[in-house]
Design a protein around this motif. Structure first.
Motif, PDB file in Angstrom:
ATOM      1  N   ASP A  57     -13.351  27.302  -7.433  1.00 57.00           N
ATOM      2  CA  ASP A  57     -12.437  27.426  -8.571  1.00 57.00           C
ATOM      3  C   ASP A  57     -11.155  26.618  -8.368  1.00 57.00           C
ATOM      4  O   ASP A  57     -10.454  26.330  -9.329  1.00 57.00           O
ATOM      5  CB  ASP A  57     -12.046  28.889  -8.809  1.00 57.00           C
ATOM      6  CG  ASP A  57     -13.230  29.833  -8.968  1.00 57.00           C
ATOM      7  OD1 ASP A  57     -14.357  29.356  -9.193  1.00 57.00           O
ATOM      8  OD2 ASP A  57     -13.020  31.050  -8.842  1.00 57.00           O
TER       9      ASP A  57
ATOM     10  N   SER B  60     -15.612  21.622 -12.816  1.00 59.58           N
ATOM     11  CA  SER B  60     -15.559  22.588 -13.916  1.00 59.58           C
ATOM     12  C   SER B  60     -16.060  23.936 -13.421  1.00 59.58           C
ATOM     13  O   SER B  60     -16.559  24.070 -12.308  1.00 59.58           O
ATOM     14  CB  SER B  60     -16.446  22.107 -15.065  1.00 59.58           C
ATOM     15  OG  SER B  60     -17.805  22.216 -14.698  1.00 59.58           O
ATOM     16  N   GLY B  61     -15.957  24.907 -14.251  1.00 62.78           N
ATOM     17  CA  GLY B  61     -16.463  26.231 -13.940  1.00 62.78           C
ATOM     18  C   GLY B  61     -17.934  26.375 -14.273  1.00 62.78           C
ATOM     19  O   GLY B  61     -18.410  27.474 -14.545  1.00 62.78           O
ATOM     20  N   LYS B  62     -18.648  25.288 -14.271  1.00 58.87           N
ATOM     21  CA  LYS B  62     -20.066  25.283 -14.629  1.00 58.87           C
ATOM     22  C   LYS B  62     -20.940  25.219 -13.374  1.00 58.87           C
ATOM     23  O   LYS B  62     -20.499  24.808 -12.308  1.00 58.87           O
ATOM     24  CB  LYS B  62     -20.392  24.069 -15.512  1.00 58.87           C
ATOM     25  CG  LYS B  62     -19.519  23.941 -16.736  1.00 58.87           C
ATOM     26  CD  LYS B  62     -19.879  24.970 -17.769  1.00 58.87           C
ATOM     27  CE  LYS B  62     -19.077  24.700 -19.028  1.00 58.87           C
ATOM     28  NZ  LYS B  62     -18.788  25.861 -19.793  1.00 58.87           N
ATOM     29  N   GLU B  63     -22.182  25.591 -13.534  1.00 59.43           N
ATOM     30  CA  GLU B  63     -23.110  25.612 -12.414  1.00 59.43           C
ATOM     31  C   GLU B  63     -23.326  24.233 -11.793  1.00 59.43           C
ATOM     32  O   GLU B  63     -23.627  24.131 -10.609  1.00 59.43           O
ATOM     33  CB  GLU B  63     -24.426  26.235 -12.847  1.00 59.43           C
ATOM     34  CG  GLU B  63     -24.262  27.707 -13.184  1.00 59.43           C
ATOM     35  CD  GLU B  63     -25.495  28.340 -13.791  1.00 59.43           C
ATOM     36  OE1 GLU B  63     -26.505  27.653 -14.009  1.00 59.43           O
ATOM     37  OE2 GLU B  63     -25.433  29.558 -14.040  1.00 59.43           O
ATOM     38  N   ALA B  64     -23.139  23.174 -12.555  1.00 61.17           N
ATOM     39  CA  ALA B  64     -23.283  21.825 -12.009  1.00 61.17           C
ATOM     40  C   ALA B  64     -22.275  21.571 -10.891  1.00 61.17           C
ATOM     41  O   ALA B  64     -22.548  20.785  -9.974  1.00 61.17           O
ATOM     42  CB  ALA B  64     -23.111  20.785 -13.117  1.00 61.17           C
ATOM     43  N   ALA B  65     -21.148  22.253 -10.919  1.00 64.28           N
ATOM     44  CA  ALA B  65     -20.144  22.104  -9.858  1.00 64.28           C
ATOM     45  C   ALA B  65     -20.697  22.633  -8.535  1.00 64.28           C
ATOM     46  O   ALA B  65     -20.458  22.048  -7.471  1.00 64.28           O
ATOM     47  CB  ALA B  65     -18.864  22.825 -10.240  1.00 64.28           C
TER      48      ALA B  65
ATOM     49  N   THR C 269     -15.618  32.201  -5.092  1.00 59.81           N
ATOM     50  CA  THR C 269     -15.341  32.120  -6.523  1.00 59.81           C
ATOM     51  C   THR C 269     -14.966  33.492  -7.062  1.00 59.81           C
ATOM     52  O   THR C 269     -15.299  34.510  -6.453  1.00 59.81           O
ATOM     53  CB  THR C 269     -16.548  31.558  -7.304  1.00 59.81           C
ATOM     54  OG1 THR C 269     -16.208  31.398  -8.681  1.00 59.81           O
ATOM     55  CG2 THR C 269     -17.771  32.448  -7.185  1.00 59.81           C
TER      56      THR C 269
ATOM     57  N   LYS D 248     -15.941  33.902 -10.201  1.00 56.84           N
ATOM     58  CA  LYS D 248     -16.889  33.859 -11.314  1.00 56.84           C
ATOM     59  C   LYS D 248     -18.299  34.247 -10.854  1.00 56.84           C
ATOM     60  O   LYS D 248     -18.967  33.482 -10.171  1.00 56.84           O
ATOM     61  CB  LYS D 248     -16.893  32.463 -11.923  1.00 56.84           C
ATOM     62  CG  LYS D 248     -15.533  32.045 -12.457  1.00 56.84           C
ATOM     63  CD  LYS D 248     -15.553  30.609 -12.935  1.00 56.84           C
ATOM     64  CE  LYS D 248     -14.220  30.232 -13.506  1.00 56.84           C
ATOM     65  NZ  LYS D 248     -13.453  29.340 -12.667  1.00 56.84           N
TER      66      LYS D 248
ATOM     67  N   ALA E 264     -21.206  34.204 -12.212  1.00 55.92           N
ATOM     68  CA  ALA E 264     -22.308  33.279 -12.528  1.00 55.92           C
ATOM     69  C   ALA E 264     -22.421  32.166 -11.488  1.00 55.92           C
ATOM     70  O   ALA E 264     -23.521  31.686 -11.211  1.00 55.92           O
ATOM     71  CB  ALA E 264     -22.111  32.686 -13.923  1.00 55.92           C
ATOM     72  N   MET E 265     -21.297  31.790 -10.911  1.00 53.33           N
ATOM     73  CA  MET E 265     -21.312  30.753  -9.861  1.00 53.33           C
ATOM     74  C   MET E 265     -21.998  31.290  -8.605  1.00 53.33           C
ATOM     75  O   MET E 265     -22.665  30.544  -7.897  1.00 53.33           O
ATOM     76  CB  MET E 265     -19.894  30.304  -9.544  1.00 53.33           C
ATOM     77  CG  MET E 265     -19.149  29.733 -10.737  1.00 53.33           C
ATOM     78  SD  MET E 265     -19.790  28.156 -11.270  1.00 53.33           S
ATOM     79  CE  MET E 265     -18.550  27.107 -10.578  1.00 53.33           C
TER      80      MET E 265
ATOM     81  N   CYS F  73     -25.815  30.998  -9.048  1.00 53.63           N
ATOM     82  CA  CYS F  73     -26.274  29.620  -8.861  1.00 53.63           C
ATOM     83  C   CYS F  73     -26.268  29.231  -7.384  1.00 53.63           C
ATOM     84  O   CYS F  73     -27.226  28.647  -6.881  1.00 53.63           O
ATOM     85  CB  CYS F  73     -25.389  28.674  -9.675  1.00 53.63           C
ATOM     86  SG  CYS F  73     -25.866  26.941  -9.541  1.00 53.63           S
TER      87      CYS F  73
END
Length: 187
Positions: A63, A69-74, A89, A91, A93-94, A97
């Motif tokens: 984070d 970004s706060g997306k799973e691709a990170a 994190t 988050k 959801a992270m 992943c």
């Protein structure tokens, strides 16, 4: 994950680094795990490389990395291009992943009131991080209460600067403490 857990048992002080000076200092210390709390998408690979070259475990607070970004691709980026061992994190959801990618996961909670406390049990059960980190870490009774209500290890972090703080957190059930205080790394 077993290597991470064993490392926490062997050395319950985690160096949390927030800048290049802290990184250089922790690389000289006898700590096995480093929480990276700074960096950019351009330099995080080099930061992780330095840590791993010293035989230490690199866990990146995803984070806080500028440009991610706060997306799973990170998470996928960190795994593929930096070889970080794990993520921190706030988050959930992270966490999901990162676990799917075989990374060590730390779900961080700021325990500021009873609503935050109640959220810990729900999110820990739903997303199953490897460990949770509780901030601030100067609340032994709260650490003990959380430790007794969740099924994963607890790390105490934030504002820990004295030996008494470490002892109290560990006695309350924390498996480790994380701190940016370089003097604590030497204890």
């Amino acid at each position: 994950m077993r290597k991470m857990t064993e490392e926490l048992e062997d050395c319950p002080v985690i160096a949390a680094v927030k800048d290049e000076k802290g990184l250089e200092e922790c690389l000289k210390m006898d700590v096995g795990m480093v929480f990276v709390l700074y960096g950019t998408v351009c330099n995080i690979g080099e930061i992780v490389k330095k840590i791993k070259e010293k035989g230490k475990i690199a866990v990146v607070h995803i984070d806080l990395i500028q440009g991610l970004s706060g997306k799973e691709a990170a998470v996928e980026f960190l795994k593929t291009y930096t070889r970080a061992d794990g993520i921190i994190t706030t988050k959930p959801a992270m966490v999901r992943c990162a676990k799917e990618l075989g990374m060590f996961t730390v779900l961080r909670f700021f325990v500021i009131d009873s609503m935050a406390y109640d959220n810990i049990q729900r999110q820990t059960a739903g997303y199953r991080p490897d460990v949770i980190e509780i901030l601030p870490g100067l609340m032994p009774r709260v650490i003990e209460k959380i430790r007794n209500s969740v099924r994963c290890p607890v790390i105490a972090g934030g504002l820990i600067s004295e030996k008494e703080d470490i002892v109290a957190a560990l006695k309350a059930g924390a498996v480790a403490i994380s701190t940016t205080n370089e003097n604590v790394w030497k204890m």
